[in-house]
Design a protein around this motif. Structure first.
Motif, mmCIF file in Angstrom:
data_model
loop_
_atom_site.group_PDB
_atom_site.id
_atom_site.type_symbol
_atom_site.label_atom_id
_atom_site.label_comp_id
_atom_site.label_asym_id
_atom_site.label_seq_id
_atom_site.Cartn_x
_atom_site.Cartn_y
_atom_site.Cartn_z
ATOM 1 N N PRO A 23 0.809 -1.223 0.000
ATOM 2 C CA PRO A 23 0.000 0.000 0.000
ATOM 3 C C PRO A 23 0.844 1.276 0.000
ATOM 4 C CG PRO A 23 -0.867 -1.559 1.587
ATOM 5 C CD PRO A 23 0.435 -2.112 1.109
ATOM 6 N N CYS A 24 1.946 1.281 0.752
ATOM 7 C CA CYS A 24 2.807 2.473 0.784
ATOM 8 C C CYS A 24 3.548 2.662 -0.531
ATOM 9 C CB CYS A 24 3.792 2.382 1.949
ATOM 10 S SG CYS A 24 3.003 2.523 3.560
ATOM 11 N N GLU A 25 3.979 1.573 -1.144
ATOM 12 C CA GLU A 25 4.658 1.658 -2.438
ATOM 13 C C GLU A 25 3.706 2.193 -3.507
ATOM 14 O OE1 GLU A 25 7.707 1.494 -5.132
ATOM 15 O OE2 GLU A 25 7.854 1.139 -2.989
ATOM 16 N N TYR A 26 2.467 1.711 -3.517
ATOM 17 C CA TYR A 26 1.472 2.183 -4.468
ATOM 18 C C TYR A 26 1.203 3.671 -4.279
ATOM 19 C CZ TYR A 26 -2.894 2.629 -7.020
ATOM 20 O OH TYR A 26 -3.866 3.040 -7.883
ATOM 21 N N LYS A 27 1.048 4.088 -3.028
ATOM 22 C CA LYS A 27 0.790 5.502 -2.731
ATOM 23 C C LYS A 27 1.964 6.378 -3.163
ATOM 24 C CE LYS A 27 -0.345 8.604 1.052
ATOM 25 N NZ LYS A 27 -0.515 8.740 2.491
ATOM 26 N N ARG A 28 3.186 5.905 -2.910
ATOM 27 C CA ARG A 28 4.371 6.671 -3.290
ATOM 28 C C ARG A 28 4.433 6.844 -4.807
ATOM 29 N NH1 ARG A 28 9.569 6.208 -5.039
ATOM 30 N NH2 ARG A 28 9.359 3.997 -5.439
ATOM 31 N N ARG A 29 4.098 5.796 -5.545
ATOM 32 C CA ARG A 29 4.124 5.887 -7.006
ATOM 33 C C ARG A 29 3.043 6.826 -7.531
ATOM 34 N NH1 ARG A 29 5.634 -0.098 -9.305
ATOM 35 N NH2 ARG A 29 7.617 -0.242 -8.220
ATOM 36 N N GLN A 30 1.904 6.869 -6.883
ATOM 37 C CA GLN A 30 0.822 7.759 -7.306
ATOM 38 C C GLN A 30 1.177 9.223 -7.067
ATOM 39 O OE1 GLN A 30 -1.896 6.829 -9.008
ATOM 40 N NE2 GLN A 30 -0.980 4.806 -8.981
ATOM 41 N N GLU A 31 2.020 9.491 -6.077
ATOM 42 C CA GLU A 31 2.356 10.864 -5.715
ATOM 43 C C GLU A 31 3.497 11.439 -6.548
ATOM 44 O OE1 GLU A 31 3.180 10.472 -1.585
ATOM 45 O OE2 GLU A 31 1.059 10.453 -1.029
ATOM 46 N N ARG A 32 4.156 10.609 -7.357
ATOM 47 C CA ARG A 32 5.279 11.106 -8.148
ATOM 48 C C ARG A 32 4.787 12.066 -9.227
ATOM 49 N NH1 ARG A 32 8.423 5.740 -9.731
ATOM 50 N NH2 ARG A 32 9.606 7.188 -10.989
ATOM 51 N N THR A 33 5.539 13.140 -9.444
ATOM 52 C CA THR A 33 5.167 14.141 -10.446
ATOM 53 C C THR A 33 6.299 14.342 -11.442
ATOM 54 O OG1 THR A 33 5.971 15.941 -9.045
ATOM 55 C CG2 THR A 33 3.629 15.367 -8.868
ATOM 56 N N CYS A 34 5.992 15.043 -12.491
ATOM 57 C CA CYS A 34 6.938 15.364 -13.552
ATOM 58 C C CYS A 34 8.081 16.214 -12.990
ATOM 59 C CB CYS A 34 6.195 16.120 -14.654
ATOM 60 S SG CYS A 34 7.200 16.551 -16.076
ATOM 61 N N GLN A 35 9.300 15.970 -13.462
ATOM 62 C CA GLN A 35 10.474 16.695 -12.970
ATOM 63 C C GLN A 35 10.917 17.818 -13.917
ATOM 64 O OE1 GLN A 35 12.042 15.870 -9.927
ATOM 65 N NE2 GLN A 35 10.156 14.698 -9.718
ATOM 66 N N VAL A 36 10.176 18.061 -14.987
ATOM 67 C CA VAL A 36 10.564 19.066 -15.982
ATOM 68 C C VAL A 36 10.215 20.466 -15.475
ATOM 69 C CG1 VAL A 36 10.183 19.887 -18.340
ATOM 70 C CG2 VAL A 36 10.279 17.443 -17.871
ATOM 71 N N ILE A 37 11.138 21.388 -15.678
ATOM 72 C CA ILE A 37 10.925 22.783 -15.270
ATOM 73 C C ILE A 37 10.832 23.630 -16.534
ATOM 74 C CG2 ILE A 37 11.889 24.748 -14.043
ATOM 75 C CD1 ILE A 37 13.263 22.714 -12.189
ATOM 76 N N GLU A 38 9.687 24.278 -16.719
ATOM 77 C CA GLU A 38 9.455 25.170 -17.859
ATOM 78 C C GLU A 38 9.207 26.579 -17.340
ATOM 79 O OE1 GLU A 38 7.236 23.726 -21.604
ATOM 80 O OE2 GLU A 38 6.227 22.805 -19.911
ATOM 81 N N ASP A 39 9.895 27.549 -17.887
ATOM 82 C CA ASP A 39 9.711 28.947 -17.499
ATOM 83 C C ASP A 39 9.801 29.125 -15.984
ATOM 84 O OD1 ASP A 39 9.282 29.535 -20.197
ATOM 85 O OD2 ASP A 39 7.150 29.090 -20.003
ATOM 86 N N SER A 40 10.800 28.503 -15.363
ATOM 87 C CA SER A 40 11.059 28.587 -13.920
ATOM 88 C C SER A 40 9.944 28.005 -13.064
ATOM 89 C CB SER A 40 11.320 30.032 -13.494
ATOM 90 O OG SER A 40 12.408 30.559 -14.211
ATOM 91 N N VAL A 41 9.068 27.188 -13.655
ATOM 92 C CA VAL A 41 7.970 26.557 -12.916
ATOM 93 C C VAL A 41 8.030 25.054 -13.177
ATOM 94 C CG1 VAL A 41 5.475 26.412 -12.637
ATOM 95 C CG2 VAL A 41 6.538 28.608 -13.147
ATOM 96 N N ARG A 42 7.968 24.276 -12.098
ATOM 97 C CA ARG A 42 7.997 22.821 -12.236
ATOM 98 C C ARG A 42 6.628 22.316 -12.670
ATOM 99 N NH1 ARG A 42 9.888 18.615 -7.600
ATOM 100 N NH2 ARG A 42 9.299 16.733 -8.709
ATOM 101 N N CYS A 43 6.618 21.417 -13.645
ATOM 102 C CA CYS A 43 5.377 20.834 -14.145
ATOM 103 C C CYS A 43 4.713 20.020 -13.038
ATOM 104 C CB CYS A 43 5.677 19.954 -15.347
ATOM 105 S SG CYS A 43 4.236 19.107 -16.012
#
Length: 93
Positions: A23-43
């Motif tokens: 359950p914790c592994e699944y939750k951690r994977r769901q919380e991951r976000t994009c690491q790309v930064i465009e115009d000084s703002v993280r996606c």
């Protein structure tokens, strides 16, 4: 048989080789976000692959860079084609 180890997040015993329970592994994977930064703002897009969201991953696959915008590529092509000294047909990329 592997010994049971506590999950690093919740402390629940797990016989997996991972340091987190399912359950914790699944939750951690769901919380991951994009690491790309465009115009000084993280996606804020949800993680899909290679630490990128679907939009940036498709740009990376198509253009070689997650920051390349299709509209920018078309504008650059039109600018180059407008200044060419040729009567031949100009093929877009």
């Amino acid at each position: 048989m592997p010994s049971e180890t506590p999950c690093v997040d919740c402390g629940e015993l797990s016989d997996k080789r991972s340091e987190r329970c399912m359950p914790c592994e699944y939750k951690r994977r769901q919380e991951r976000t994009c690491q790309v930064i465009e115009d000084s703002v993280r996606c804020a897009g949800a993680h899909k692959s290679n630490n990128m969201c679907g939009k940036h991953y498709q740009r990376f696959r198509k253009h070689g860079s997650p920051l390349t915008n299709v509209r920018d590529a078309h504008r650059a092509f039109v600018r180059r084609a407008a200044w060419m000294d040729t009567d031949e047909c100009v093929i877009p990329p």
